[in-house]
Scaffold this motif. Structure first.
Motif, PDB file in Angstrom:
ATOM      1  N   GLY A   1      32.332  49.440  30.983  1.00  0.00           N
ATOM      2  CA  GLY A   1      34.242  49.537  29.753  1.00  0.00           C
ATOM      3  C   GLY A   1      35.357  50.727  31.265  1.00  0.00           C
ATOM      4  O   GLY A   1      36.047  50.883  30.869  1.00  0.00           O
ATOM      5  N   THR A   2      33.875  50.755  32.584  1.00  0.00           N
ATOM      6  CA  THR A   2      34.986  51.822  33.047  1.00  0.00           C
ATOM      7  C   THR A   2      34.410  51.437  35.032  1.00  0.00           C
ATOM      8  O   THR A   2      33.700  50.950  35.137  1.00  0.00           O
TER       9      THR A   2
ATOM     10  N   GLY B   1      27.582  45.846  38.252  1.00  0.00           N
ATOM     11  CA  GLY B   1      28.217  47.033  36.898  1.00  0.00           C
ATOM     12  C   GLY B   1      29.662  45.945  36.452  1.00  0.00           C
ATOM     13  O   GLY B   1      29.794  44.720  37.553  1.00  0.00           O
ATOM     14  N   ASP B   2      30.648  46.232  36.330  1.00  0.00           N
ATOM     15  CA  ASP B   2      31.345  45.411  35.229  1.00  0.00           C
ATOM     16  C   ASP B   2      32.649  45.537  36.188  1.00  0.00           C
ATOM     17  O   ASP B   2      33.010  44.317  36.909  1.00  0.00           O
ATOM     18  N   SER B   3      33.337  46.766  37.077  1.00  0.00           N
ATOM     19  CA  SER B   3      34.338  46.821  38.043  1.00  0.00           C
ATOM     20  C   SER B   3      33.087  46.288  39.066  1.00  0.00           C
ATOM     21  O   SER B   3      34.273  44.853  39.659  1.00  0.00           O
ATOM     22  N   THR B   4      32.096  45.836  39.868  1.00  0.00           N
ATOM     23  CA  THR B   4      31.401  45.931  40.697  1.00  0.00           C
ATOM     24  C   THR B   4      31.484  43.936  40.566  1.00  0.00           C
ATOM     25  O   THR B   4      31.906  43.130  41.947  1.00  0.00           O
ATOM     26  N   PHE B   5      31.410  43.437  39.817  1.00  0.00           N
ATOM     27  CA  PHE B   5      30.953  41.919  39.491  1.00  0.00           C
ATOM     28  C   PHE B   5      32.200  41.749  39.415  1.00  0.00           C
ATOM     29  O   PHE B   5      32.890  40.220  40.117  1.00  0.00           O
ATOM     30  N   VAL B   6      33.690  42.341  39.036  1.00  0.00           N
ATOM     31  CA  VAL B   6      35.151  41.536  39.069  1.00  0.00           C
ATOM     32  C   VAL B   6      34.766  41.887  40.819  1.00  0.00           C
ATOM     33  O   VAL B   6      35.728  40.400  41.264  1.00  0.00           O
ATOM     34  N   HIS B   7      34.784  42.713  41.742  1.00  0.00           N
ATOM     35  CA  HIS B   7      35.328  43.266  42.985  1.00  0.00           C
ATOM     36  C   HIS B   7      34.970  42.157  43.394  1.00  0.00           C
ATOM     37  O   HIS B   7      35.809  41.127  44.071  1.00  0.00           O
TER      38      HIS B   7
ATOM     39  N   PRO C   1      40.195  45.576  35.834  1.00  0.00           N
ATOM     40  CA  PRO C   1      39.958  43.923  34.984  1.00  0.00           C
ATOM     41  C   PRO C   1      39.915  43.194  33.771  1.00  0.00           C
ATOM     42  O   PRO C   1      40.275  42.863  33.781  1.00  0.00           O
ATOM     43  N   GLY C   2      38.053  43.836  34.231  1.00  0.00           N
ATOM     44  CA  GLY C   2      37.708  43.908  32.878  1.00  0.00           C
ATOM     45  C   GLY C   2      37.981  44.947  31.513  1.00  0.00           C
ATOM     46  O   GLY C   2      36.866  44.592  30.269  1.00  0.00           O
ATOM     47  N   THR C   3      38.357  45.940  31.811  1.00  0.00           N
ATOM     48  CA  THR C   3      38.564  46.656  30.685  1.00  0.00           C
ATOM     49  C   THR C   3      39.690  46.680  29.698  1.00  0.00           C
ATOM     50  O   THR C   3      40.220  47.038  28.790  1.00  0.00           O
TER      51      THR C   3
END
Length: 541
Positions: A440-441, A408-414, A451-453
């Motif tokens: 997006g969340t 996921g997007d948040s997990t990728f940044v994490h 950080p991706g939003t």
């Protein structure tokens, strides 16, 4: 609020105490059951921010504490694994401002991938740990944590559990701190630069601090003694102490608040005054083993009660030494991806293509369930890329070409960015395909920002990471962005990339169906704010 009787959850109580205690910065990463602490702190007017992951959150928190500011860092139990690297060395340092690290454990795994007991971290990292029984103690122990932290210049772990985090009890707040100390930097290299020459004496100082905290805990620690029938004595911690009081109101009970370092002599004196001593604790037999190691005879719970949350009925069974099979709880409705979820088409595609899917932590983990049945591994945040690469390296080519990593997007940044670096640095012979499902969340924990939003914790605008630009700059050979709703386009693209001996990243982008209205509202409000600021600048010019 001072003097009022407030009905608060444990999370809200910690947030209110942080505000009243003069906390200048709250950092963390959203994770059930800890998420609401920073959200409430922000709503109350505190300075709170989401970090990319728990390690970064703790590092930012350390910097704040080194600068003399009271600071709180929040995470769920598995998040402390991510933050463990700075945590262990932070114990050696001398802080100026108080620092509390909140570890919210999840007995019973209501929303987690494991049932670890983070009381082990207190002993392993040699850090004091406080365990509240309810919201009032969550509030009081937050204050106390800062006092301990500043007195001994040491981080303090505040261990909550799901029931304490989310259950509401009455809280009577104390007067807020009127003049918190002003932050300021004072150089102290031996206390903060942990090279071996400074770390060796720092370790000795740490053990001296623990000895002093132990002595204080024996005489002044936050423990509650309830006199009762001497035939049964109970030593308990956290929410288990509340269950024990209800299960055996006639018993003598010692509820321990500062659970590391333990007040062993106080417990020993209590044990000598009762005929039978039983330890009631959720999770691992941490407390009972510590008592036995100290020569205090104590009964623990049978192994079957190590799993899941305790409750009054289970505590009664423990006290009765009842090991008969427990009633099987009724099955609830299995979780599923929301109707209209942008992830549905992705998992339908992966299922139909018979892919071997290395999965990750988030809403999309539900892709493992029918009707998709399109996930084969899930270990921890960010593991999908590394696990997928490992399979690609060793599987026969026919199978290797079917492996896809989904994150996921948040997990990728994490914690997925380093996996991408691994893919570029050590590409398998058949290449690899990574899918970032960008909705997006941070959806699973309640639709928080990351950080991706392009939005902060309070949803105001900030810088935004472009996943595709990042991947290109890192050297990924094929980078694509597709609308999650365009299933046929996605299908053709995945078939093409699986056939290549190249590294590939596909960003599937479509807002979370639940968060989309909020996202549109935030973006509209931010656009109007920017327009107002632009007009004001024109007037000044």
């Amino acid at each position: 609020m001072t003097g009022e009787r407030l009905l608060l959850s444990g999370d809200d109580a910690v947030a209110l105490a942080a505000l009243h205690a003069g906390v200048r910065l709250g950092t963390g990463y959203p994770g059930t059951p800890s998420t609401e602490i920073l959200e409430t702190f922000d709503q109350l007017g505190g300075h709170a921010q989401w970090s990319p992951n728990e390690k970064v959150a703790l590092e930012v928190g350390l910097g704040s504490a080194f600068a003399g500011a009271r600071t709180i860092v929040t995470m769920k139990h598995v998040g402390l694994n991510v933050a463990a690297d700075p945590l262990f060395t932070a114990a050696y340092t001398d802080l100026v401002g108080g620092l509390i690290v909140v570890s919210a454990d999840d007995p019973g795994m209501a929303s987690s991938q494991n049932e670890q007991d983070n009381r082990h971290y207190a002993r392993a990292a040699a850090l004091p740990m406080l365990e509240p029984t309810d919201s009032q103690q969550a509030y009081d122990f937050t204050w106390l944590g800062f006092e301990i932290s500043e007195r001994w210049k040491i981080p303090v772990i505040l261990r909550l559990t799901t029931r304490v985090c989310h259950a509401k009890t009455v809280v009577r707040p104390r007067p807020a701190l009127q003049t918190p100390p002003e932050p300021g930097f004072r150089r102290d290299v031996p206390a903060r630069v942990m090279i071996p020459a400074y770390a060796k004496p720092a370790h000795l100082r740490l053990r001296q601090k623990l000895a002093e905290i132990t002595a204080w805990n024996e005489t002044e620690g936050p423990h509650q003694l309830t006199a009762g029938d001497a035939r049964l004595g109970i030593v308990a911690t956290g929410i288990a102490a509340v269950h024990a009081r209800e299960a055996a109101p006639e018993a003598s009970q010692l509820t321990v608040g500062l659970t590391y370092p333990l007040p062993l002599e106080r417990i020993r004196a209590f044990a000598e005054g009762v005929e039978r001593l039983v330890v009631i604790e959720e999770g691992d037999p941490v407390l009972v083993e510590s008592l036995r190691a100290a020569g205090i005879p104590a009964e623990g719970k049978p192994e079957m009660y190590r799993f899941g949350e305790l409750n009054v009925a289970r505590v009664r069974r423990i006290l009765a030494s009842d090991t008969s099979p427990e009633a099987v709880p009724p099955k609830g409705k299995p979780p599923e991806l929301c109707q209209g979820c942008s992830h549905r088409g992705v998992f339908e595609t992966l299922r139909d293509l018979n892919c071997i899917v290395s999965g990750d932590i988030g809403c999309y983990t539900l892709g493992v369930l029918p009707p998709f049945s399109a996930m084969d591994t899930c270990v921890c945040m960010g593991a999908s890329i590394g696990v997928g690469l490992g399979m690609r390296h060793v599987l026969p080519e026919e199978q290797a070409r079917r492996v896809v990593s989904v994150i996921g997007d948040s997990t990728f940044v994490h914690s997925g960015i380093t996996g991408l670096a691994e893919m570029v640095y050590n590409p398998p012979p058949t290449g690899h395909v990574v899918l970032i499902l960008d909705n997006g969340t941070t959806a699973m924990t309640g639709q928080q920002e990351h950080p991706g939003t392009g939005r902060l914790l309070d949803h105001s605008p900030t810088g935004k990471i472009s996943f595709e630009a990042l991947a290109e700059s890192m050297g990924v050979q094929n980078v694509h962005v597709v609308d999650s709703q365009k299933i046929e386009t996605l299908r053709e693209l995945v078939i093409d990339l699986l056939a290549r001996n190249e590294t590939s990243l596909v960003v599937t982008r479509q807002p979370c169906v639940l968060a989309a209205p909020k996202i549109r509202f935030y973006e509209k409000a931010n656009a109007e704010q920017r327009a107002t600021e632009t007009c004001a600048a024109d007037v000044v010019d």
